[in-house]
Write an enzyme that holds these catalytic residues in place. Structure first.
Site, PDB file in Angstrom:
ATOM      1  N   HIS A 148      13.394  53.083  19.735  1.00 14.79           N
ATOM      2  CA  HIS A 148      14.483  53.847  20.358  1.00 14.79           C
ATOM      3  C   HIS A 148      13.995  55.259  20.649  1.00 14.79           C
ATOM      4  CE1 HIS A 148      18.273  51.363  19.214  1.00 14.79           C
ATOM      5  NE2 HIS A 148      17.248  50.594  19.525  1.00 14.79           N
ATOM      6  N   LYS A 159      18.874  58.851   6.742  1.00 12.71           N
ATOM      7  CA  LYS A 159      17.704  59.421   6.063  1.00 12.71           C
ATOM      8  C   LYS A 159      17.318  58.724   4.754  1.00 12.71           C
ATOM      9  CE  LYS A 159      16.494  62.691   8.775  1.00 12.71           C
ATOM     10  NZ  LYS A 159      15.940  61.817   9.810  1.00 12.71           N
ATOM     11  N   PRO A 182      25.166  58.277   5.005  1.00  8.80           N
ATOM     12  CA  PRO A 182      24.337  57.530   5.952  1.00  8.80           C
ATOM     13  C   PRO A 182      24.296  58.105   7.371  1.00  8.80           C
ATOM     14  CG  PRO A 182      26.368  56.342   5.489  1.00  8.80           C
ATOM     15  CD  PRO A 182      26.344  57.507   4.561  1.00  8.80           C
TER      16      PRO A 182
HETATM   17  C1  PHB Z   1      22.439  51.205  10.838  1.00  8.31           C
HETATM   18  O1  PHB Z   1      22.794  50.542   9.862  1.00  8.31           O
HETATM   19  O2  PHB Z   1      21.942  50.662  11.846  1.00  8.31           O
HETATM   20  C2  PHB Z   1      22.622  52.681  10.814  1.00  8.31           C
HETATM   21  C3  PHB Z   1      23.209  53.282   9.708  1.00  8.31           C
HETATM   22  C4  PHB Z   1      23.386  54.657   9.697  1.00  8.31           C
HETATM   23  C5  PHB Z   1      22.969  55.413  10.787  1.00  8.31           C
HETATM   24  C6  PHB Z   1      22.379  54.808  11.872  1.00  8.31           C
HETATM   25  C7  PHB Z   1      22.208  53.439  11.891  1.00  8.31           C
HETATM   26  O3  PHB Z   1      23.166  56.757  10.783  1.00  8.31           O
END
Ligand code: PHB
Ligand code: APR
Length: 394
Positions: free
Chosen positions: A72, A297, A293
């Site tokens: 990405h 990170k 989340p």
């Molecule tokens: C994901 O589970 O794909 C995910 C979780 C938290 C994020 C971005 C992606 O900030």
């Protein structure tokens, strides 16, 4: 039983540490209290920073990630019905790989078995002792009905936020810093082709929503919900209606619907334990720090910790030098606090706090307008999201 490094926990931190140590010729035993299936099927985040991706490739565990992971080059930030793209590759020359954390764990377990070094699942009554005196540290556990005493030179506490290593420390030897957020995320995994090829972070009047994915046929989505939200209140139709409401944009974009494969509620908190070293015990990953989340990170910080730790242990064994072991905690904490700041900032920019007044919402919209229009602000987001370069390679 004896080993050089006893590792508690077979999450990403413990398994990657074991593998990096193997590559550096250092012996380890990994002790995990759950079963292999539980560890590999646990659905977690899935965004790998540029440096984490490179580390996995250099360590020889990146082949499947390169084949099946998705590169990405940017993300979308959405608010007031519009999506704004932040082009990470143009701004920083760096990108991300979207590849489930449990897939990383599967690859690391296969790599571990291929080395023939011990990895013990389903261990019971795991305890650690003697790590801060002259005697050799010891990990005790029961496996297949037998008691084991594992004598080690060092212990790596990679047993996550709810593990036993941090609670085994003398209470006056460390300090915890934490922040709890008054909301949570309801996450689903759905059998639906992703309708965008990049992630969409959205601020809506009704709260945050996130569009992510796992493959060309599986979408991962999240909704801000109450901290004590019960899944019983959320039928599949209600989840889809709310996701559509919060994510759809005026250009007609919306997530594709499909059968929901899995759902769960994730709490949001920030936590840091300082220091991360206690004599011959080193905490790494979620055992030492957790982030909300929103900045994706958690796994990346775990990888950065064990990259530093494996290098420091190599220096100890090869050159009999303790400098990197002595610097372990400070080096890791610098990165941890940067990631804490970024995760907190992303969280505050995208979530509606219960009971807040409209001033807060207007401020968030102004911040998002700035972040999506100033190249300087976009670069700051891109640098932090794709991650600081890792200090230590192989
Ligand atoms: C994901 O589970 O794909 C995910 C979780 C938290 C994020 C971005 C992606 O900030
Ligand atoms: N004995 C042995 N193992 C234990 C014990 C114990 N007493 N307690 C917990 N564990 C195991 C857990 O079952 C888990 O498999 O330690 C492992 C810790 O793994 P994670 O929680 O995945 O933590 P970490 O490896 O630090 O990875 C950080 O995980 O939580 C996510 O968002 C976080 O992505 C980040 C990553």
């Amino acid at each position: 039983m004896r080993t050089q490094v006893g590792i508690v926990g077979a999450g990403p931190a413990g398994l990657l540490l074991g593998h990096l140590l193997h590559l550096r010729g250092i012996d380890s035993v990994i002790v995990e209290n759950r079963g292999r299936e539980y560890v590999t099927e646990r659905v977690r985040a899935g965004v790998l920073e540029h440096g984490t991706t490179e580390l996995l490739i250099q360590a020889g565990v990146g082949q499947r990630m390169l084949r099946e992971g998705m590169r990405h080059s940017g993300v979308y930030l959405a608010f007031q019905g519009r999506r704004h793209r932040i082009d990470f590759e143009d701004l920083t020359g760096r990108w991300l790989t979207v590849y489930g954390q449990n897939e990383v764990v599967k690859d690391l377990i296969s790599a571990r078995y291929a080395t023939g070094r011990p990895l013990c699942f389903d261990a019971e009554d795991v305890s650690v002792s003697r790590f801060d005196g002259e005697a050799r540290p010891c990990i005790r556990f029961r496996s297949d009905g037998q008691e084991h005493e594992l004598e080690c030179d060092f212990i790596a506490g990679c047993d996550g936020f709810h593990g036993i290593c941090r609670p085994s420390l003398r209470r006056e030897s460390w300090r915890g810093y934490d922040c709890e957020y008054p909301f949570a995320w309801l996450g689903i995994l759905a059998n639906a082709a992703p309708s965008s090829d990049e992630l969409v972070y959205s601020l809506h009047e009704r709260g945050f929503a996130l569009f992510s994915m796992r493959s060309s046929s599986v979408t991962r989505l999240y909704l801000q919900c109450a901290s004590e939200e019960s899944l019983d209140q959320w039928s599949d139709d209600r989840i889809w209606d709310e996701l559509e409401l919060r994510l759809s944009t005026l250009d007609g974009w919306r997530p594709n619907r499909g059968p929901i494969l899995q759902k769960g509620v994730t709490g949001m908190r920030s936590f840091v334990a300082e220091p991360m070293r206690f004599g011959r015990l080193f905490l790494a990953g979620d055992a030492a720090h957790i982030v909300p989340p929103t900045g994706a990170k958690g796994l990346n910080l775990a990888a950065a910790d064990v990259a530093v730790l494996s290098r420091a242990l190599e220096r100890h064994y090869r050159e009999n030098r303790q400098d990197l072991l002595n610097e372990y905690s400070d080096r890791c904490l610098r990165r941890v606090w940067r990631a804490q700041r970024f995760s907190w900032w992303m969280t505050s920019m995208f979530h509606r706090t219960p009971g807040e007044n409209e001033f807060e919402y207007k401020k968030q919209l102004a911040e998002l307008q700035y972040v999506t229009s100033s190249r300087a602000a976009m670069t700051s987001l891109a640098e932090n999201y794709t991650g600081l370069p890792l200090e230590v390679g192989l």
